[in-house]
Design a protein around this motif. Structure first.
Motif, PDB file in Angstrom:
ATOM      1  N   PRO A  27       0.837  -1.204   0.000  1.00 16.41           N
ATOM      2  CA  PRO A  27       0.000   0.000   0.000  1.00 16.41           C
ATOM      3  C   PRO A  27       0.871   1.254   0.000  1.00 16.41           C
ATOM      4  N   VAL A  28       0.563   2.169  -0.913  1.00 20.55           N
ATOM      5  CA  VAL A  28       1.201   3.485  -0.932  1.00 20.55           C
ATOM      6  C   VAL A  28       0.148   4.497  -0.501  1.00 20.55           C
ATOM      7  N   PHE A  29       0.452   5.237   0.553  1.00 23.48           N
ATOM      8  CA  PHE A  29      -0.502   6.212   1.084  1.00 23.48           C
ATOM      9  C   PHE A  29      -0.176   7.606   0.575  1.00 23.48           C
ATOM     10  N   MET A  30      -1.225   8.376   0.323  1.00 23.60           N
ATOM     11  CA  MET A  30      -1.104   9.736  -0.189  1.00 23.60           C
ATOM     12  C   MET A  30      -1.692  10.726   0.817  1.00 23.60           C
ATOM     13  N   LEU A  31      -0.912  11.737   1.159  1.00 24.83           N
ATOM     14  CA  LEU A  31      -1.385  12.833   1.995  1.00 24.83           C
ATOM     15  C   LEU A  31      -1.462  14.106   1.160  1.00 24.83           C
ATOM     16  N   HIS A  32      -2.197  15.110   1.688  1.00 29.24           N
ATOM     17  CA  HIS A  32      -2.214  16.422   1.041  1.00 29.24           C
ATOM     18  C   HIS A  32      -1.866  17.550   2.017  1.00 29.24           C
ATOM     19  N   ARG A  33      -2.559  17.644   3.128  1.00 33.05           N
ATOM     20  CA  ARG A  33      -2.254  18.679   4.103  1.00 33.05           C
ATOM     21  C   ARG A  33      -2.170  18.044   5.486  1.00 33.05           C
ATOM     22  N   VAL A  34      -1.245  18.547   6.301  1.00 24.39           N
ATOM     23  CA  VAL A  34      -1.085  18.055   7.666  1.00 24.39           C
ATOM     24  C   VAL A  34      -1.029  19.263   8.590  1.00 24.39           C
ATOM     25  N   ASP A  36      -0.898  21.051  12.539  1.00 22.51           N
ATOM     26  CA  ASP A  36      -0.503  20.819  13.931  1.00 22.51           C
ATOM     27  C   ASP A  36      -1.577  21.279  14.903  1.00 22.51           C
ATOM     28  N   GLY A  37      -2.721  21.703  14.361  1.00 17.14           N
ATOM     29  CA  GLY A  37      -3.863  22.082  15.195  1.00 17.14           C
ATOM     30  C   GLY A  37      -3.980  23.559  15.484  1.00 17.14           C
ATOM     31  N   SER A  38      -2.963  24.332  15.147  1.00 19.77           N
ATOM     32  CA  SER A  38      -3.017  25.760  15.465  1.00 19.77           C
ATOM     33  C   SER A  38      -2.589  26.634  14.292  1.00 19.77           C
ATOM     34  N   ASP A  39      -2.430  26.029  13.116  1.00 19.63           N
ATOM     35  CA  ASP A  39      -1.871  26.773  11.999  1.00 19.63           C
ATOM     36  C   ASP A  39      -2.899  27.209  10.966  1.00 19.63           C
ATOM     37  N   GLY A  40      -4.170  26.851  11.151  1.00 17.35           N
ATOM     38  CA  GLY A  40      -5.201  27.249  10.203  1.00 17.35           C
ATOM     39  C   GLY A  40      -5.131  26.534   8.870  1.00 17.35           C
ATOM     40  N   ILE A  41      -4.391  25.433   8.815  1.00 21.67           N
ATOM     41  CA  ILE A  41      -4.252  24.692   7.567  1.00 21.67           C
ATOM     42  C   ILE A  41      -5.555  23.957   7.261  1.00 21.67           C
ATOM     43  N   PRO A  42      -6.079  24.090   6.025  1.00 20.87           N
ATOM     44  CA  PRO A  42      -7.291  23.344   5.676  1.00 20.87           C
ATOM     45  C   PRO A  42      -7.000  21.857   5.580  1.00 20.87           C
ATOM     46  N   GLY A  43      -7.951  21.046   5.973  1.00 27.66           N
ATOM     47  CA  GLY A  43      -7.768  19.596   5.912  1.00 27.66           C
ATOM     48  C   GLY A  43      -7.941  18.971   7.277  1.00 27.66           C
ATOM     49  N   ASP A  44      -8.029  17.639   7.284  1.00 27.10           N
ATOM     50  CA  ASP A  44      -8.391  16.923   8.509  1.00 27.10           C
ATOM     51  C   ASP A  44      -7.300  16.013   9.055  1.00 27.10           C
ATOM     52  N   MET A  45      -6.155  15.925   8.394  1.00 22.56           N
ATOM     53  CA  MET A  45      -5.095  15.055   8.902  1.00 22.56           C
ATOM     54  C   MET A  45      -4.225  15.847   9.871  1.00 22.56           C
ATOM     55  N   THR A  46      -4.319  15.507  11.142  1.00 24.89           N
ATOM     56  CA  THR A  46      -3.531  16.205  12.147  1.00 24.89           C
ATOM     57  C   THR A  46      -2.182  15.520  12.336  1.00 24.89           C
ATOM     58  N   ALA A  47      -1.218  16.285  12.807  1.00 26.55           N
ATOM     59  CA  ALA A  47       0.098  15.723  13.075  1.00 26.55           C
ATOM     60  C   ALA A  47       0.013  14.600  14.106  1.00 26.55           C
ATOM     61  N   LEU A 311      -4.595   8.620   2.627  1.00 26.81           N
ATOM     62  CA  LEU A 311      -4.403   8.216   4.017  1.00 26.81           C
ATOM     63  C   LEU A 311      -5.696   8.468   4.782  1.00 26.81           C
ATOM     64  N   PRO A 312      -6.332   7.419   5.325  1.00 22.23           N
ATOM     65  CA  PRO A 312      -7.641   7.584   5.969  1.00 22.23           C
ATOM     66  C   PRO A 312      -7.568   8.438   7.232  1.00 22.23           C
ATOM     67  N   GLU A 313      -8.676   9.087   7.534  1.00 20.61           N
ATOM     68  CA  GLU A 313      -8.791   9.854   8.769  1.00 20.61           C
ATOM     69  C   GLU A 313      -9.193   8.961   9.936  1.00 20.61           C
ATOM     70  N   ASN A 314      -9.608   7.745   9.626  1.00 21.43           N
ATOM     71  CA  ASN A 314     -10.080   6.804  10.636  1.00 21.43           C
ATOM     72  C   ASN A 314      -9.057   5.681  10.814  1.00 21.43           C
ATOM     73  N   PHE A 318      -7.398   2.743   8.235  1.00 24.97           N
ATOM     74  CA  PHE A 318      -5.955   2.658   8.008  1.00 24.97           C
ATOM     75  C   PHE A 318      -5.459   1.227   8.239  1.00 24.97           C
ATOM     76  N   LEU A 319      -5.916   0.611   9.327  1.00 21.54           N
ATOM     77  CA  LEU A 319      -5.442  -0.725   9.668  1.00 21.54           C
ATOM     78  C   LEU A 319      -5.889  -1.772   8.654  1.00 21.54           C
ATOM     79  N   GLN A 320      -7.101  -1.635   8.116  1.00 20.92           N
ATOM     80  CA  GLN A 320      -7.534  -2.669   7.188  1.00 20.92           C
ATOM     81  C   GLN A 320      -6.775  -2.593   5.869  1.00 20.92           C
TER      82      GLN A 320
END
Length: 346
Positions: A27-34, A36-47, A311-314, A318-320
């Motif tokens: 499996p190759v996972f793809m991210l777009h935005r990450v 840190d919770g305080s940077d105003g970055i759009p997206g749901d994948m947190t550090a 890369l799943p948010e859940n 991810f595990l499956q």
């Protein structure tokens, strides 16, 4: 009930039975935005969520592959550990260097960056992000947009809301020629929505620098081109395709003093690139290219149409994928491969 079944399936997956039944799948996972919770970055994948995924892989002895290791597997038949995964991240925003890479560095894992060279050169920021920026800031509820090369899209935020409007405008632009899409944004979209076109790239879409890219390479990460402007290749004339592919390769080579040999198609659906694009990628000297079709890489698959899972948010999802439960489901008649529906692509 569904969540209980999935939990049990993932517990079984940790025994390695799915990898045994479905060998040779990576499996190759793809991210777009990450964020840190305080940077105003759009997206749901947190550090922190990303860190949790990598901690899981590290604690269970998974190998995170480099591009060269994947190439050796595909082209030379080199064996790789059954517990292998790979990670990529698309576009080249500042959070890729400042947040995502820092998390991977904590575990000594490589991350592969596909960068829009025009973004790193600060000449533009992606057209699909510009749509979200404009729609989120308009005070206009109803208007008609004249789409490039004909057609009309009627904006009605009161009826369908922001998220659906953004998605529908993006989808409408994905099926027309994108030759002049950036001119259309400023002349039509921002004008009709009565939003000021930014003089500089907004903070939340700020790119990493070429110095950042060099730092990533020195730390063992991969940096590769993702075209110059992120326009969808299948909508462009041959000359435009060639420019997007070859100029992006040239810019990465100029800045990193190393000829890049891997490429990623913008948006990456099967309809977003065609045979002519694949041939141009080959002629440019690339030896592998990635799309965004959610599937496992396996021996014998096309090296110019390599799939990736978002890369799943859940964690359960991810595990499956990691434990190859998704691969096992392909073997079961009439069982839908849920990776095709629950994982978003750009």
């Amino acid at each position: 009930m569904k969540s209980v079944i999935l939990k049990v399936a993932n517990i079984i997956g940790e025994t390695g039975v799915y990898r045994f039944l479905c060998p040779g799948r990576v499996p190759v996972f793809m991210l777009h935005r990450v964020t840190d919770g305080s940077d105003g970055i759009p997206g749901d994948m947190t550090a922190e969520r990303l860190r949790g995924y990598l901690r899981y892989l590290s604690s269970r002895g998974y190998s995170v592959l480099t591009m060269d290791q994947l190439w050796q597997f595909l082209n030379k038949g080199t064996s790789i550990p059954s517990k292998s995964v790979m990670f990529t991240i698309d576009d080249g925003f500042s959070d890729h260097h400042d947040v995502a890479a820092q998390v991977f560095d904590e575990f000594g894992f490589p991350l592969n960056f596909f960068v829009i060279t025009g973004l790193l050169d600060e000449q533009l920021w992606p057209w699909d992000d510009q749509i979200a920026y404009a729609v989120n800031r308009t005070r206009i509820s109803v208007t008609d947009l004249q789409l490039p090369f004909g057609g009309k899209y009627s904006v009605n935020l009161a009826d369908i809301g922001l998220r659906r409007t953004i998605r529908e405008i993006r989808n409408a632009l994905k099926i027309v020629s994108q030759e002049h899409v950036y001119q259309w944004l400023s002349a039509e979209l921002y004008s009709k929505l009565e939003v000021d076109f930014p003089d500089t790239i907004p903070r939340e879409y700020r790119p990493m620098s070429w110095d950042d890219a060099r730092s990533l390479k020195e730390r063992g990460h991969g940096v590769y081109p993702h075209t110059c402007t992120h326009r969808i290749l299948s909508t462009l004339a041959l000359e435009e395709k060639q420019h997007e592919i070859n100029e992006a390769r040239k810019r990465v080579e100029q800045e990193l003093a190393q000829c890049p040999d891997v490429f990623a198609y913008p948006t990456g659906r099967p309809s977003d690139y065609d045979r002519a694009d694949i041939e141009e990628v080959k002629r440019a000297g690339f030896k592998m290219a990635f799309n965004t079709v959610p599937d496992y890489i396996r021996a014998g698959c096309s090296q110019y149409e390599l799939p990736r899972f978002s890369l799943p948010e859940n964690t359960a999802d991810f595990l499956q994928i990691v434990n190859r439960f998704e691969a096992l489901k392909e073997k079961v008649p009439r069982q839908p491969n849920r990776s095709r529906s629950f994982l978003p692509t750009r």
